[in-house]
Write a protein that holds these residues in place. Structure first.
Motif, short mmCIF file in Angstrom:
data_model
loop_
_atom_site.label_atom_id
_atom_site.label_comp_id
_atom_site.label_asym_id
_atom_site.label_seq_id
_atom_site.Cartn_x
_atom_site.Cartn_y
_atom_site.Cartn_z
N SER A 190 13.47 -14.67 17.55
CA SER A 190 14.92 -13.61 17.37
C SER A 190 14.83 -12.51 18.95
O SER A 190 16.20 -11.55 18.36
CB SER A 190 14.96 -13.21 16.08
N MET A 191 14.77 -12.81 20.13
CA MET A 191 14.38 -11.70 21.48
C MET A 191 15.99 -11.79 21.56
O MET A 191 16.45 -12.68 21.48
CB MET A 191 13.48 -12.09 22.30
N ARG A 192 16.39 -10.83 21.74
CA ARG A 192 17.80 -10.26 22.63
C ARG A 192 17.64 -9.75 23.46
O ARG A 192 17.03 -8.43 23.89
CB ARG A 192 19.22 -10.31 20.95
N PRO A 193 19.35 -9.04 24.48
CA PRO A 193 19.09 -8.29 25.63
C PRO A 193 18.60 -7.27 25.03
O PRO A 193 19.41 -7.03 24.54
CB PRO A 193 20.22 -8.89 25.89
N THR A 194 17.77 -6.09 25.87
CA THR A 194 17.84 -4.80 24.98
C THR A 194 18.95 -4.49 25.49
O THR A 194 18.79 -2.54 24.75
CB THR A 194 16.33 -4.29 26.52
N ASP A 195 19.92 -4.73 26.28
CA ASP A 195 20.75 -3.20 27.05
C ASP A 195 22.76 -3.78 26.45
O ASP A 195 22.78 -3.25 26.09
CB ASP A 195 20.78 -3.98 28.38
N ALA A 196 21.89 -4.77 25.20
CA ALA A 196 22.60 -4.92 24.50
C ALA A 196 23.21 -4.61 22.89
O ALA A 196 21.72 -4.62 22.35
CB ALA A 196 23.25 -7.17 23.89
#
Length: 450
Positions: free
Chosen positions: A112-118
């Motif tokens: 479930s990780m996603r880009p931190t800047d999104a």
């Protein structure tokens, strides 16, 4: 207590992953420090058990996972938990109170990780996808309480066993051969990519890491020994690859498997229907019908995707549609053509899967936006039923999942579409489908290729 300088924090976190940050800092406490434990490394398809201990019962904590993609971008997940009466959070057994996934899932912090800047409240932009660094990537697990990090550990996700052997195939075949570590004969598989036109090398390495020698074959897209487009690809080319695989000393005969993705799944079924040297067939989101090929720009080719004995294999034409600006689903090319085809046309384009003479395992995705893989696989099952097929055959359909199945537990947010294509599915459904399909495929191949 003074633990001295820590020159390599990543290596240190792996070595002392069961310690809390108070211990790392040398701070004394009345009781044991909070600690997060998990294996220091594992193959990327291996689920791991994350346990956080020595917490205050009933006092919520947040578990954060983070990793860097090949391009250096940071991806992260989070999940809030309430410790049990013993002050323990066992991630596999607990559903998060809140976070980037919503049910008990041992690997939720990873996929479930996603880009931190999104922005969390907006869809990811087309083309966003986690591409891991070559070989392996590190995941840091941090436990926060009241905004402060109280425990931390790191694990390395290995994309393959570093001792896997890799070599080009040669003999007019395009691709690579991957062999497991060791010298003993092992099962062998030819893997066939989809319409993207490139061999799935990471899949070959991971199959070899799990004890299956794999020939990852590229069958179009490289001018020279193979067609430049997905049009009239000779099925004999796959038959040659099967024969070549059986020549390797590491490969135990008398038969090998075919494992294809999407268009490659159809090619696997077609080749298996013609060869006695195929002992198992796996198709991920395949079609049991032969379709028109794809030309330059990936539009309709005007001829069959495959040829046999020098002639185009009978096929269904793609519908004449305008799918709209990219990213766009490809379903409009297939569903109308399937619905409008006569029984005679369907019979002519159907692959004679009943002639395969080997166990068959198919995987489909209910929200497949590339083509209706579940309907296609149902047709294959019906055909095998009608033929009273003598071998094991199975179809696993995955609700909510899209076309883009990938190796297990890599982050799935962003894979429902890219800049050009819509694949479908939700991050959670795609993660579950990929993990299940991979696990079941390994078990199927090991059983069938004995």
């Amino acid at each position: 207590m003074d633990v001295g300088p820590v020159p390599d924090r990543r290596a240190y976190l792996r070595a002392v992953g069961s310690l809390g940050l108070a211990s790392l800092a040398g701070c004394a406490a009345d009781g044991p420090d909070p600690a997060v434990t998990l294996p220091s490394s594992a193959l990327t398809d291996g689920p791991v058990r994350i346990v956080v201990e020595n917490l205050d019962p009933g006092a919520p904590v947040t578990l954060r996972a983070s990793a860097r993609a090949r391009d250096g971008e940071e991806w992260a997940s989070h999940a809030a938990f309430e410790p049990n009466a013993d002050g323990v959070v066992a991630v596999p057994a607990r559903a998060p109170l809140d976070g980037t996934y919503d049910r008990a899932d041992a690997m939720g912090p990873f996929w479930s990780m996603r880009p931190t800047d999104a922005p969390a409240d907006r869809p990811l932009s087309p083309g966003t996808r986690f591409t891991p660094p070559q070989g392996a990537y590190d995941v840091t697990l941090a436990v926060e309480r009241d905004g402060e990090t109280v425990a931390e550990a790191m694990t390395t996700r290995l994309l393959s066993d570093p001792d896997v052997e890799s070599r080009p195939i040669g003999d007019g075949l395009v691709g690579r051969f991957f062999a497991p570590p060791g010298d003993d004969p092992v099962p062998g598989v030819v893997h066939l990519h989809g319409a993207g036109g490139r061999a799935h090398l990471a899949t070959g390495r991971l199959l070899a890491s799990r004890g299956i020698a794999t020939l990852t074959l590229r069958y179009f897209g490289d001018p020279g020994p193979i067609p430049n487009t997905l049009a009239e690809v000779p099925v004999e080319y796959v038959e040659r690859a099967v024969s070549r695989l059986l020549e390797y000393d590491r490969v135990a005969g008398p038969a090998v498997g075919l494992f294809g993705f999407s268009r490659g799944g159809s090619l696997a079924l077609l080749a298996a229907s013609r060869s006695d040297a195929v002992g198992a067939v796996v198709g991920w989101v395949p079609s049991g019908l032969v379709w028109e090929g794809l030309g330059y720009g990936r539009g309709p080719a005007g001829t069959s995707a495959w040829s046999a004995d020098g002639d185009p294999v009978p096929y269904l034409e793609l519908a004449e549609v305008d799918p709209g600006p990219p990213p766009a689903p490809a379903l409009p090319y297939y569903e109308p053509a399937l619905n409008d085809a006569t029984e005679a046309e369907l019979d002519a384009a159907a692959i004679a899967v009943e002639d395969a003479g080997a166990p068959v395992y198919l995987v489909s995705a209910a929200d497949d936006r590339r083509w209706p893989s579940t309907a296609f696989c149902d047709r294959v099952m019906s055909r095998l039923d009608a033929a009273d097929y003598a071998h094991e055959y199975r179809h696993d359909g995955h609700p909510g999942a899209g076309h883009y199945l990938r190796l297990p537990y890599l982050p799935t947010p962003g894979i429902s579409r890219d800049r050009y294509n819509v694949y479908g599915g939700t991050p959670a459904a795609n993660a579950r489908a990929s993990a299940s399909a991979w696990s079941e495929t390994l078990a199927f191949l090991r059983t069938a290729l004995v």
